[in-house]
Design a protein around this motif. Structure first.
Motif, PDB file in Angstrom:
ATOM      1  N   LEU A 158       2.131   1.623  -3.476  1.00  0.00           N
ATOM      2  CA  LEU A 158       1.041   1.978  -4.386  1.00  0.00           C
ATOM      3  C   LEU A 158       0.669   3.449  -4.246  1.00  0.00           C
ATOM      4  N   GLN A 159       0.567   3.928  -3.008  1.00  0.00           N
ATOM      5  CA  GLN A 159       0.243   5.338  -2.776  1.00  0.00           C
ATOM      6  C   GLN A 159       1.323   6.257  -3.346  1.00  0.00           C
ATOM      7  N   LEU A 204       0.826  -1.204   0.000  1.00  0.00           N
ATOM      8  CA  LEU A 204       0.000   0.000   0.000  1.00  0.00           C
ATOM      9  C   LEU A 204       0.863   1.258   0.000  1.00  0.00           C
ATOM     10  N   LEU A 264      -2.625  -4.543  -7.847  1.00  0.00           N
ATOM     11  CA  LEU A 264      -2.231  -3.320  -8.536  1.00  0.00           C
ATOM     12  C   LEU A 264      -0.736  -3.054  -8.402  1.00  0.00           C
ATOM     13  N   THR A 265      -0.178  -3.356  -7.223  1.00  0.00           N
ATOM     14  CA  THR A 265       1.267  -3.178  -7.050  1.00  0.00           C
ATOM     15  C   THR A 265       2.028  -4.124  -7.972  1.00  0.00           C
ATOM     16  N   SER A 307      -5.426  10.465  -8.027  1.00  0.00           N
ATOM     17  CA  SER A 307      -5.337   9.934  -6.666  1.00  0.00           C
ATOM     18  C   SER A 307      -5.685   8.448  -6.653  1.00  0.00           C
ATOM     19  N   LEU A 308      -5.091   7.758  -5.713  1.00  0.00           N
ATOM     20  CA  LEU A 308      -5.388   6.339  -5.542  1.00  0.00           C
ATOM     21  C   LEU A 308      -6.852   6.181  -5.142  1.00  0.00           C
ATOM     22  N   TRP A 367       1.359   5.652  -7.537  1.00  0.00           N
ATOM     23  CA  TRP A 367       0.127   5.760  -8.323  1.00  0.00           C
ATOM     24  C   TRP A 367       0.098   7.014  -9.204  1.00  0.00           C
ATOM     25  N   ARG A 407     -10.274   4.970  -3.343  1.00  0.00           N
ATOM     26  CA  ARG A 407     -10.516   4.719  -1.924  1.00  0.00           C
ATOM     27  C   ARG A 407     -10.467   3.211  -1.648  1.00  0.00           C
ATOM     28  N   LEU A 408      -9.839   2.859  -0.535  1.00  0.00           N
ATOM     29  CA  LEU A 408      -9.736   1.462  -0.125  1.00  0.00           C
ATOM     30  C   LEU A 408     -10.917   1.125   0.782  1.00  0.00           C
ATOM     31  N   ASP A 439      -6.792  -5.961  -4.072  1.00  0.00           N
ATOM     32  CA  ASP A 439      -6.372  -5.084  -5.169  1.00  0.00           C
ATOM     33  C   ASP A 439      -5.062  -4.381  -4.866  1.00  0.00           C
ATOM     34  N   VAL A 440      -4.815  -4.139  -3.578  1.00  0.00           N
ATOM     35  CA  VAL A 440      -3.557  -3.479  -3.202  1.00  0.00           C
ATOM     36  C   VAL A 440      -2.377  -4.289  -3.729  1.00  0.00           C
TER      37      VAL A 440
END
Length: 731
Positions: free
Chosen positions: A109-110, A106, A211-212, A120-121, A113, A123-124, A207-208
């Motif tokens: 990813l932040q 995370l 996506l990474t 912006s990433l 991204w 919302r989780l 997804d974290v």
């Protein structure tokens, strides 16, 4: 009790790299000094694996071989990551990143991204179950609460195994999964679920990682940047890695081999989430030149507990069993495990509660006792039994510590005191950090003595008491710590969900007990159908259930109580048998395995087993027979009366009516139905028996220890012709 909260586990910081190695056994030292190339540590339960790998990192940092900022240590829970960071600080290795896979991903990813995707990433979402419910509604598929959880679990499994919706049915079939709905329906729900996330611009926990992985695969420049940052990796609990986590680890590593993994295939208990021990077992195949160290010296458990643990694995089959580690206890001898059979589940819970109360009276702290069960649904019976026995408890897996309202309010008060304490009269007479914390929390309901009884009031007090205890631990580690330092510690713990110890007996499922340990463990419900669980059908599933029991056994340091019941409820058919995993291990069972030498053969209890003064509970070892005609009884109601319905009753009608009137009064006072006090059948049995003392009353089915303690005096008074509480019935 965790290492991070026990003040005796805050030793002075070693003054040199060589000092970091002091106190390690030869195998642990081999781990700590193996700093180059791939390293695989096969570590049995209680063998000090966390100690070995934290000293390895600290030794490398203190010796100048590893740069702290270049090390990423990965584990599976926030609690374990927080404990690892705490140990590294105490070893003088600040600056090392110790995180979960998701936390590390995370952060990356932040950061990347905006560069990789732009904007912006998304919302989780914390919980995906509402999205699954919305997907079901969109598909016009009705799911009850249980099915919602099951479908959500299938979606999670699909994502961590990198299975797309179109491939779900085939992948589930190959994996031998029993889908909670038609596989085509699950695939449809999974597909619509993904569409809803895109429409709402949200991502979920899996997804974290996905996506990474996607960014690192597609953007070589970003992958190079991550690899330049982290050059040395340590992975704890490697047997629990999923295919998706393994893929992320490979992308972090690139072509390098500076990797240390730690695990135990015999503790693989999360395969239903996609975890597999194959990555651990295949490590030497993927890395032929790897250094392999086996840790088998068990510093946690007594030889008696270790003997049972080894015996369980000695009967195992499958690939994980082929790589089992035989533990060697390093502790003095202790008591044999105690095996107890009960008539029914309430009796089993009451028996555990009674023994726990005896242990606490003998000086065992409540926080060093745990009751472990296979499913969360078993918890309620033990909660009630402990509450009735006046024993405080904490339910592991319930509301997280830092999310509790009283803890949030306490945090606000402590922050205010840290900022404006000079103007707070509460702090005028305080001399140190613990007294300051006590003073602030006294305004939130903390008192020096716990409130009587159990329930919400006691739970709130326990939460605040945990904060007071933590203040003492912080001062033990850092004598000059201030209130501001304490607040900083709380903030760090809240971020990592690393809760302080709450005083109380722990109730936990076997899965949630992984990684923890206690002086005394009660393994309850160890019967066929529950252990192994009834839906474990394949050989692989059965073996995972065996490993789950192994994990439970190895949570105990000194005392282990194993129990099961013959039926679910009082008066039920006694058709259960103890788990076949215990065959040859518990005294009296067939296929006996050699016992540990010099320990004797004691420790066996049957039935009630409460000591010479305790009331015995009847267990159904032989067929129940009518006390009038001698016919074998099979009906639960007849068994409760110990006579056929058609046989004449010698019931005292007047006594029966007095008992019914008393029961009605008790039901009104407690606000519950009359049958919750005693059923009609139980009242009839009491009226027919007219017991004279606790022992006779306890023999009547339907009168457990909880009801005996609560109602016994009243019932015996009525049977003796007196009014409950004193006086004659005719007064």
């Amino acid at each position: 009790m965790t290492a991070a909260t026990h003040s005796s586990l805050f030793p002075p910081v070693p003054d040199s790299a060589d000092a970091v190695l002091e106190g390690l056994d030869p195998e642990q030292r081999a781990v700590a000094t193996a700093l180059h190339g791939p390293v695989c540590v096969l570590a049995g339960a209680g063998t000090g694996k966390t100690r070995a790998i934290t000293h390895r990192i600290a030794y490398g940092v203190r010796a100048g071989i590893l740069q702290p900022s270049s090390v990423l240590a990965v584990t599976f829970t926030n609690r374990a990551a927080g404990e690892m960071r705490g140990r590294l600080r105490q070893l003088g290795a600040q600056g090392v990143q110790a995180r979960t896979f998701h936390s590390a991903a995370l952060r990356q990813l932040q950061f990347f991204w905006p560069k990789a995707i732009g904007g912006s990433l998304p919302r989780l979402v914390d919980r995906k179950i509402q999205l699954v419910a919305d997907a079901a509604a969109a598909c016009r598929i009705r799911l009850d609460r249980g099915e919602l959880r099951d479908v959500t679990a299938e979606i999670e499994w699909s994502k961590v195994t990198q299975t797309v919706p179109a491939d779900y049915a085939l992948a589930a079939l190959k994996a031998g999964r029993e889908s909670p709905r038609d596989p085509a329906e699950i695939a449809q729900l999974y597909s619509v679920y993904e569409d809803l996330k895109r429409d709402r611009v949200v991502i979920d926990f899996e997804d974290v990682l996905l996506l990474t992985v996607g960014i690192l695969q597609d953007r070589q420049d970003i992958a190079d940047q991550v690899r330049a940052q982290y050059q040395h990796f340590v992975v704890d609990e490697y047997q629990d890695v999923s295919p998706l986590q393994q893929r992320l680890l490979e992308l972090w590593l690139g072509e390098r081999d500076s990797l240390c993994v730690v695990g135990d295939a015999s503790q693989t208990i999360y395969s239903f989430t996609g975890a597999t021990p194959d990555h651990l077992l295949d490590f030497r195949t993927r890395h032929p030149g790897a250094t392999v160290v086996k840790l088998v010296r068990d510093y946690r458990s007594t030889p008696q507990v270790v003997h049972l643990a080894n015996g369980l694995l000695a009967q195992a089959n499958g690939r994980a069993a082929d790589h089992r580690l035989e533990l060697v206890s390093q502790r003095p001898a202790g008591p044999e495990p105690v095996y107890t059979e009960y008539a029914d589940e309430p009796a089993e819970a009451e028996g555990a509660a009674r023994r726990i109360r005896e242990l606490m009276a003998a000086g065992v702290p409540a926080a060093e006792i745990a009751v472990l069960f296979r499913t969360n649904s078993q918890s309620e019976t033990y909660e009630q039994a402990l509450a009735d026995a006046g024993v405080s408890y904490q339910l592991r897996g319930a509301e997280r510590f830092f999310d509790r309202p009283e803890v949030r309010r306490a945090g606000v008060a402590l922050r205010a005191a840290a900022r404006f304490g000079g103007n707070d009269a509460l702090l005028d007479d305080t001399v140190d950090l613990p007294s300051q914390v006590r003073a602030v929390l006294s305004g939130e309901g903390w008192t020096s003595e716990p409130p009587a009884g159990s329930g919400a009031v006691r739970e709130r007090w326990e939460s605040l008491a945990a904060l007071v205890n933590l203040a003492h631990d912080v001062v033990a580690a850092r004598p000059a710590a201030t209130l501001a330092d304490f607040v900083t510690e709380l903030d760090e713990r809240a971020g990592a969900q690393h809760a302080p110890t709450v005083q109380g007996v722990t109730l936990a499922s076997l899965h949630s007990a992984k990684g923890l340990e206690w002086d005394v463990v009660f393994l309850v419900g160890v019967a066929e159908g529950m252990m192994p669980i009834t839906y474990a059908k394949t050989d692989e599933q059965i073996e995972e259930e065996r490993r789950l029991l192994y994990v439970g056994v190895t949570r105990a340091r000194e005392r282990l109580h194993v129990s099961w019941s013959l039926s679910r409820s009082p008066g039920g058919r006694p058709n259960r048998r103890p788990s076949h995993f215990l065959d040859g291990l518990r005294p009296g069972s067939t296929g006996t395995v050699g016992r540990a030498t010099g320990t004797g053969g004691g420790g066996v209890e049957r039935g009630f087993g409460g000591g010479p003064s305790a009331a015995p509970r009847r267990t159904q070892r032989t067929p129940a027979r009518c006390r009038v005609c001698g016919r074998t009884l099979t009906d639960a109601g007849e068994m409760k009366l110990m006579r056929c319905d058609g046989c004449p009753s010698d019931m005292d009608e007047g006594l029966y009516e007095r008992l019914r009137d008393w029961r009605a009064d008790q039901a009104r006072l407690s606000g519950q139905p009359a049958f919750c006090v005693f059923t009609d059948r139980t009242l009839m049995a009491i009226a027919e028996t007219a017991p004279d003392d606790d022992r006779e009353l306890a023999r009547i089915p339907g009168v457990g220890m909880r009801k005996l303690n609560r109602y016994g005096a009243d019932v015996l008074a009525i049977c003796a012709g007196r009014q409950p509480g004193g006086g004659d019935a005719d007064d």
